[in-house]
Design a protein around this motif. Sequence first.
Motif, PDB file in Angstrom:
ATOM      1  N   PHE A 294     -26.938  47.227  37.989  1.00 23.65           N
ATOM      2  CA  PHE A 294     -26.812  45.869  38.500  1.00 23.65           C
ATOM      3  C   PHE A 294     -27.191  44.817  37.461  1.00 23.65           C
ATOM      4  CE2 PHE A 294     -27.019  47.749  42.852  1.00 23.65           C
ATOM      5  CZ  PHE A 294     -25.779  47.301  43.251  1.00 23.65           C
ATOM      6  N   HIS A 295     -28.099  45.137  36.549  1.00 27.03           N
ATOM      7  CA  HIS A 295     -28.503  44.157  35.544  1.00 27.03           C
ATOM      8  C   HIS A 295     -27.430  43.946  34.475  1.00 27.03           C
ATOM      9  CE1 HIS A 295     -32.579  44.057  37.086  1.00 27.03           C
ATOM     10  NE2 HIS A 295     -32.793  43.041  36.287  1.00 27.03           N
ATOM     11  N   LEU A 296     -26.683  44.980  34.148  1.00 25.43           N
ATOM     12  CA  LEU A 296     -25.702  44.864  33.079  1.00 25.43           C
ATOM     13  C   LEU A 296     -24.680  43.750  33.337  1.00 25.43           C
ATOM     14  CD1 LEU A 296     -24.848  46.000  30.361  1.00 25.43           C
ATOM     15  CD2 LEU A 296     -23.408  47.616  31.589  1.00 25.43           C
ATOM     16  N   PRO A 297     -23.991  43.710  34.477  1.00 25.54           N
ATOM     17  CA  PRO A 297     -23.038  42.608  34.678  1.00 25.54           C
ATOM     18  C   PRO A 297     -23.719  41.244  34.793  1.00 25.54           C
ATOM     19  CG  PRO A 297     -23.041  44.065  36.590  1.00 25.54           C
ATOM     20  CD  PRO A 297     -23.907  44.697  35.563  1.00 25.54           C
ATOM     21  N   VAL A 298     -24.936  41.206  35.328  1.00 30.58           N
ATOM     22  CA  VAL A 298     -25.655  39.928  35.421  1.00 30.58           C
ATOM     23  C   VAL A 298     -25.945  39.390  34.020  1.00 30.58           C
ATOM     24  CG1 VAL A 298     -27.844  38.869  36.122  1.00 30.58           C
ATOM     25  CG2 VAL A 298     -26.642  40.403  37.686  1.00 30.58           C
ATOM     26  N   PHE A 299     -26.436  40.246  33.130  1.00 32.81           N
ATOM     27  CA  PHE A 299     -26.742  39.804  31.777  1.00 32.81           C
ATOM     28  C   PHE A 299     -25.482  39.452  30.991  1.00 32.81           C
ATOM     29  CE2 PHE A 299     -30.943  42.233  32.046  1.00 32.81           C
ATOM     30  CZ  PHE A 299     -31.616  41.098  32.444  1.00 32.81           C
ATOM     31  N   ILE A 300     -24.395  40.163  31.217  1.00 37.91           N
ATOM     32  CA  ILE A 300     -23.131  39.811  30.568  1.00 37.91           C
ATOM     33  C   ILE A 300     -22.661  38.446  31.061  1.00 37.91           C
ATOM     34  CG2 ILE A 300     -20.685  40.421  30.412  1.00 37.91           C
ATOM     35  CD1 ILE A 300     -21.573  43.361  30.303  1.00 37.91           C
ATOM     36  N   GLY A 301     -22.812  38.192  32.355  1.00 38.12           N
ATOM     37  CA  GLY A 301     -22.448  36.876  32.903  1.00 38.12           C
ATOM     38  C   GLY A 301     -23.302  35.759  32.338  1.00 38.12           C
ATOM     39  N   ILE A 302     -24.603  36.012  32.196  1.00 40.43           N
ATOM     40  CA  ILE A 302     -25.498  35.001  31.608  1.00 40.43           C
ATOM     41  C   ILE A 302     -25.111  34.741  30.152  1.00 40.43           C
ATOM     42  CG2 ILE A 302     -27.886  34.598  30.875  1.00 40.43           C
ATOM     43  CD1 ILE A 302     -28.760  36.047  33.458  1.00 40.43           C
ATOM     44  N   LEU A 303     -24.806  35.801  29.419  1.00 41.88           N
ATOM     45  CA  LEU A 303     -24.377  35.648  28.026  1.00 41.88           C
ATOM     46  C   LEU A 303     -23.098  34.814  27.950  1.00 41.88           C
ATOM     47  CD1 LEU A 303     -24.859  36.510  25.051  1.00 41.88           C
ATOM     48  CD2 LEU A 303     -23.385  38.471  25.521  1.00 41.88           C
TER      49      LEU A 303
ATOM     50  N   LEU B 199     -22.115  32.153  24.697  1.00 44.03           N
ATOM     51  CA  LEU B 199     -20.699  32.298  24.337  1.00 44.03           C
ATOM     52  C   LEU B 199     -19.789  31.480  25.257  1.00 44.03           C
ATOM     53  CD1 LEU B 199     -20.752  36.132  23.606  1.00 44.03           C
ATOM     54  CD2 LEU B 199     -20.761  34.252  21.976  1.00 44.03           C
ATOM     55  N   LYS B 200     -20.252  30.276  25.615  1.00 44.79           N
ATOM     56  CA  LYS B 200     -19.498  29.416  26.519  1.00 44.79           C
ATOM     57  C   LYS B 200     -18.175  28.951  25.915  1.00 44.79           C
ATOM     58  CE  LYS B 200     -20.586  25.812  29.783  1.00 44.79           C
ATOM     59  NZ  LYS B 200     -21.603  24.882  30.226  1.00 44.79           N
ATOM     60  N   GLN B 201     -18.144  28.741  24.604  1.00 46.17           N
ATOM     61  CA  GLN B 201     -16.929  28.248  23.962  1.00 46.17           C
ATOM     62  C   GLN B 201     -15.924  29.365  23.668  1.00 46.17           C
ATOM     63  OE1 GLN B 201     -20.023  27.319  22.825  1.00 46.17           O
ATOM     64  NE2 GLN B 201     -19.984  25.303  23.774  1.00 46.17           N
ATOM     65  N   CYS B 202     -16.326  30.596  23.803  1.00 46.97           N
ATOM     66  CA  CYS B 202     -15.441  31.730  23.520  1.00 46.97           C
ATOM     67  C   CYS B 202     -14.357  31.826  24.594  1.00 46.97           C
ATOM     68  CB  CYS B 202     -16.269  33.014  23.477  1.00 46.97           C
ATOM     69  SG  CYS B 202     -15.328  34.464  23.034  1.00 46.97           S
ATOM     70  N   HIS B 203     -13.146  32.168  24.195  1.00 48.57           N
ATOM     71  CA  HIS B 203     -12.043  32.342  25.136  1.00 48.57           C
ATOM     72  C   HIS B 203     -12.361  33.504  26.076  1.00 48.57           C
ATOM     73  CE1 HIS B 203      -7.965  33.543  26.454  1.00 48.57           C
ATOM     74  NE2 HIS B 203      -7.799  32.220  26.493  1.00 48.57           N
TER      75      HIS B 203
ATOM     76  N   PHE C  35     -13.571  37.386  25.165  1.00 45.23           N
ATOM     77  CA  PHE C  35     -14.923  37.813  25.509  1.00 45.23           C
ATOM     78  C   PHE C  35     -14.902  39.123  26.286  1.00 45.23           C
ATOM     79  CE2 PHE C  35     -18.360  37.925  28.628  1.00 45.23           C
ATOM     80  CZ  PHE C  35     -19.455  37.929  27.788  1.00 45.23           C
ATOM     81  N   TYR C  36     -14.115  39.187  27.347  1.00 41.40           N
ATOM     82  CA  TYR C  36     -14.115  40.391  28.182  1.00 41.40           C
ATOM     83  C   TYR C  36     -13.455  41.575  27.481  1.00 41.40           C
ATOM     84  CZ  TYR C  36     -16.091  37.645  31.894  1.00 41.40           C
ATOM     85  OH  TYR C  36     -16.934  36.856  32.632  1.00 41.40           O
ATOM     86  N   ARG C  37     -12.498  41.311  26.603  1.00 36.75           N
ATOM     87  CA  ARG C  37     -11.916  42.386  25.798  1.00 36.75           C
ATOM     88  C   ARG C  37     -12.982  42.975  24.871  1.00 36.75           C
ATOM     89  NH1 ARG C  37      -8.295  39.676  23.172  1.00 36.75           N
ATOM     90  NH2 ARG C  37      -6.978  39.525  25.004  1.00 36.75           N
ATOM     91  N   ALA C  38     -13.757  42.115  24.234  1.00 38.41           N
ATOM     92  CA  ALA C  38     -14.830  42.581  23.343  1.00 38.41           C
ATOM     93  C   ALA C  38     -15.908  43.337  24.129  1.00 38.41           C
ATOM     94  CB  ALA C  38     -15.454  41.397  22.606  1.00 38.41           C
ATOM     95  N   VAL C  39     -16.272  42.849  25.316  1.00 38.52           N
ATOM     96  CA  VAL C  39     -17.257  43.544  26.152  1.00 38.52           C
ATOM     97  C   VAL C  39     -16.731  44.920  26.555  1.00 38.52           C
ATOM     98  CG1 VAL C  39     -18.366  43.526  28.427  1.00 38.52           C
ATOM     99  CG2 VAL C  39     -18.412  41.477  27.006  1.00 38.52           C
ATOM    100  N   GLY C  40     -15.474  44.989  26.941  1.00 42.07           N
ATOM    101  CA  GLY C  40     -14.874  46.277  27.318  1.00 42.07           C
ATOM    102  C   GLY C  40     -14.825  47.250  26.147  1.00 42.07           C
ATOM    103  N   GLN C  41     -14.439  46.759  24.980  1.00 39.03           N
ATOM    104  CA  GLN C  41     -14.389  47.629  23.803  1.00 39.03           C
ATOM    105  C   GLN C  41     -15.775  48.118  23.409  1.00 39.03           C
ATOM    106  OE1 GLN C  41     -12.342  45.113  21.013  1.00 39.03           O
ATOM    107  NE2 GLN C  41     -10.302  45.741  21.722  1.00 39.03           N
TER     108      GLN C  41
END
Length: 134
Positions: free
Chosen positions: A29-38, A43-47, A51-57
């Motif tokens: 449960f913490h992993l998606p929360v911390f990814i969302g906070i990041l 990384l607010k300006q990142c497309h 972002f999600y492609r890099a997280v998945g990879q």
Amino acid sequence: LLVLINVGCMGGILKCRFYPQAPLVITLFHLPVFIGILRATALKQCHRGSFYRAVGQCGLIVGVGIIILWLLWMTLEAWDGDWKYTDATKDRLVERSADLYATVELKLEGTTRSLNYKLDCKQVPTHNFKFVYG
């Protein structure tokens, strides 16, 4: 609020004897929360797609790496190998967790005793409890 939630999570981890799945669930449960906070802060300006492609990879690379390390640990003699799940491994684990078995009490037919792997944990019981307790 975040501190309160994490204190509750730490309490769940400290109750691992009664809830052995707590550390795994808390981590999942913490992993998606911390990814969302990041994503929302640093990384607010990142497309979004990048972002999600890099997280998945990264997740895929880490997952494959962990599986490879686990398989190597299980099989290589240099890494204290021979951890395949066999009867010898079961016996070794039972021996190492004797204190754990001693702390768990069973109540059967009016008597109380500690857990015994050979009597209580085999897949197919080879005894009769009435014979054991008279």
